[in-house]
Design an enzyme around this catalytic site. Sequence first.
Site, PDB file in Angstrom:
ATOM      1  N   GLY A  13      37.270-106.089  33.587  1.00  0.00           N
ATOM      2  CA  GLY A  13      37.796-107.174  32.427  1.00  0.00           C
ATOM      3  C   GLY A  13      38.549-108.347  33.302  1.00  0.00           C
ATOM      4  N   ASN A  15      37.792-111.340  33.854  1.00  0.00           N
ATOM      5  CA  ASN A  15      37.617-112.487  33.402  1.00  0.00           C
ATOM      6  C   ASN A  15      37.980-112.682  31.932  1.00  0.00           C
ATOM      7  OD1 ASN A  15      35.845-114.678  34.716  1.00  0.00           O
ATOM      8  ND2 ASN A  15      34.721-112.506  35.326  1.00  0.00           N
ATOM      9  N   ARG A  66      17.822 -99.949  20.309  1.00  0.00           N
ATOM     10  CA  ARG A  66      18.563-101.431  20.838  1.00  0.00           C
ATOM     11  C   ARG A  66      19.194-101.857  19.531  1.00  0.00           C
ATOM     12  NH1 ARG A  66      19.307-103.978  25.728  1.00  0.00           N
ATOM     13  NH2 ARG A  66      18.020-102.705  26.922  1.00  0.00           N
ATOM     14  N   LEU A  94      21.318-108.731  25.167  1.00  0.00           N
ATOM     15  CA  LEU A  94      21.123-108.670  23.847  1.00  0.00           C
ATOM     16  C   LEU A  94      19.935-109.431  23.239  1.00  0.00           C
ATOM     17  CD1 LEU A  94      24.806-109.926  23.637  1.00  0.00           C
ATOM     18  CD2 LEU A  94      24.121-107.607  23.052  1.00  0.00           C
ATOM     19  N   ASN A 108      28.553-117.128  27.859  1.00  0.00           N
ATOM     20  CA  ASN A 108      28.423-116.001  28.865  1.00  0.00           C
ATOM     21  C   ASN A 108      29.014-116.878  30.341  1.00  0.00           C
ATOM     22  OD1 ASN A 108      27.690-113.525  30.184  1.00  0.00           O
ATOM     23  ND2 ASN A 108      26.051-114.310  30.893  1.00  0.00           N
ATOM     24  N   HIS A 110      28.144-116.145  34.367  1.00  0.00           N
ATOM     25  CA  HIS A 110      27.211-115.571  35.135  1.00  0.00           C
ATOM     26  C   HIS A 110      27.334-116.093  36.690  1.00  0.00           C
ATOM     27  CE1 HIS A 110      23.345-113.795  36.228  1.00  0.00           C
ATOM     28  NE2 HIS A 110      23.136-114.862  36.885  1.00  0.00           N
TER      29      HIS A 110
HETATM   30  C1  GRF Z   1      31.978-111.096  36.836  1.00  0.00           C
HETATM   31  O1  GRF Z   1      31.328-111.467  38.408  1.00  0.00           O
HETATM   32  C2  GRF Z   1      30.757-111.538  35.888  1.00  0.00           C
HETATM   33  O2  GRF Z   1      30.353-112.739  36.383  1.00  0.00           O
HETATM   34  C3  GRF Z   1      29.846-110.558  36.222  1.00  0.00           C
HETATM   35  O3  GRF Z   1      30.468-109.664  36.345  1.00  0.00           O
HETATM   36  C4  GRF Z   1      31.746-109.473  36.616  1.00  0.00           C
HETATM   37  C5  GRF Z   1      32.754-108.996  35.760  1.00  0.00           C
HETATM   38  O4  GRF Z   1      33.781-108.959  36.238  1.00  0.00           O
HETATM   39  N1  GRF Z   1      28.665-110.671  35.261  1.00  0.00           N
HETATM   40  P1  GRF Z   1      35.102-108.651  35.331  1.00  0.00           P
HETATM   41  O5  GRF Z   1      34.777-107.365  34.410  1.00  0.00           O
HETATM   42  O6  GRF Z   1      35.402-109.811  34.479  1.00  0.00           O
HETATM   43  O7  GRF Z   1      36.442-108.496  36.092  1.00  0.00           O
END
Ligand code: GRF
Length: 200
Positions: A13, A15, A66, A94, A108, A110
């Site tokens: 988490g 981000n 799902r 999803l 999102n 990526h």
């Molecule tokens: C990030 O690199 C995101 O882009 C990817 O998974 C990672 C997640 O990191 N899809 P965090 O959980 O936000 O630390």
Amino acid sequence: MTKRVAILISGGGSNMVALARSMHGNHPARPCLVMSNVAGAGGLAKARDLGIQTAVVDHRPFGKDRAGFEAELHKALAAAAPDIICLAGFMRILTADFVSKWNGRMLNIHPSLLPKYKGLHTHARAIEAGDGEAGCTVHEVTASLDDGPILGQARAPILPGDTPDTLAARILPLEHSLYPAVLRRFADGDRTPLFLPGSD
Ligand code: GRF
């Protein structure tokens, strides 16, 4: 009116924390929920420390169902009434049906320079391809995986000797700058793409 933001995570988490911390002062949005499909996701405790309501919808009891999983996810989300949903390391694909319910309201991040390297193992694939640079992308979520309109990108060089881990460590701080910057614009109704200068 202040926008409500739900953040979906599966892991640490970082981000999510960057997004949540950015939403203060005159920011047009505030976090309303952090939700995970993994009960032990490290980000849940971080969210609680930040005073954000959390929820868990474990995907595993649903097996291949799902639609059943997404119905529960949708119920928990709808209860929080978000204006915007940020996927932040949320590792479930999803369905079009679910995505359509939040059309134009779901973002999102990526870890690649989309449209390159949709899906998993992005850094390994960029290194293997001999690319000179990598990066991250924030995009709107549509029914096609990692394919919605690009809202922002940040780039960094791939250096000799890089491994997927060293490259990920270079890109992650860029994610933490890019995602909050894009969210702020998005919450203000600005969907023009933001291209941040990277660490190169
Ligand atoms: C990030 O690199 C995101 O882009 C990817 O998974 C990672 C997640 O990191 N899809 P965090 O959980 O936000 O630390």
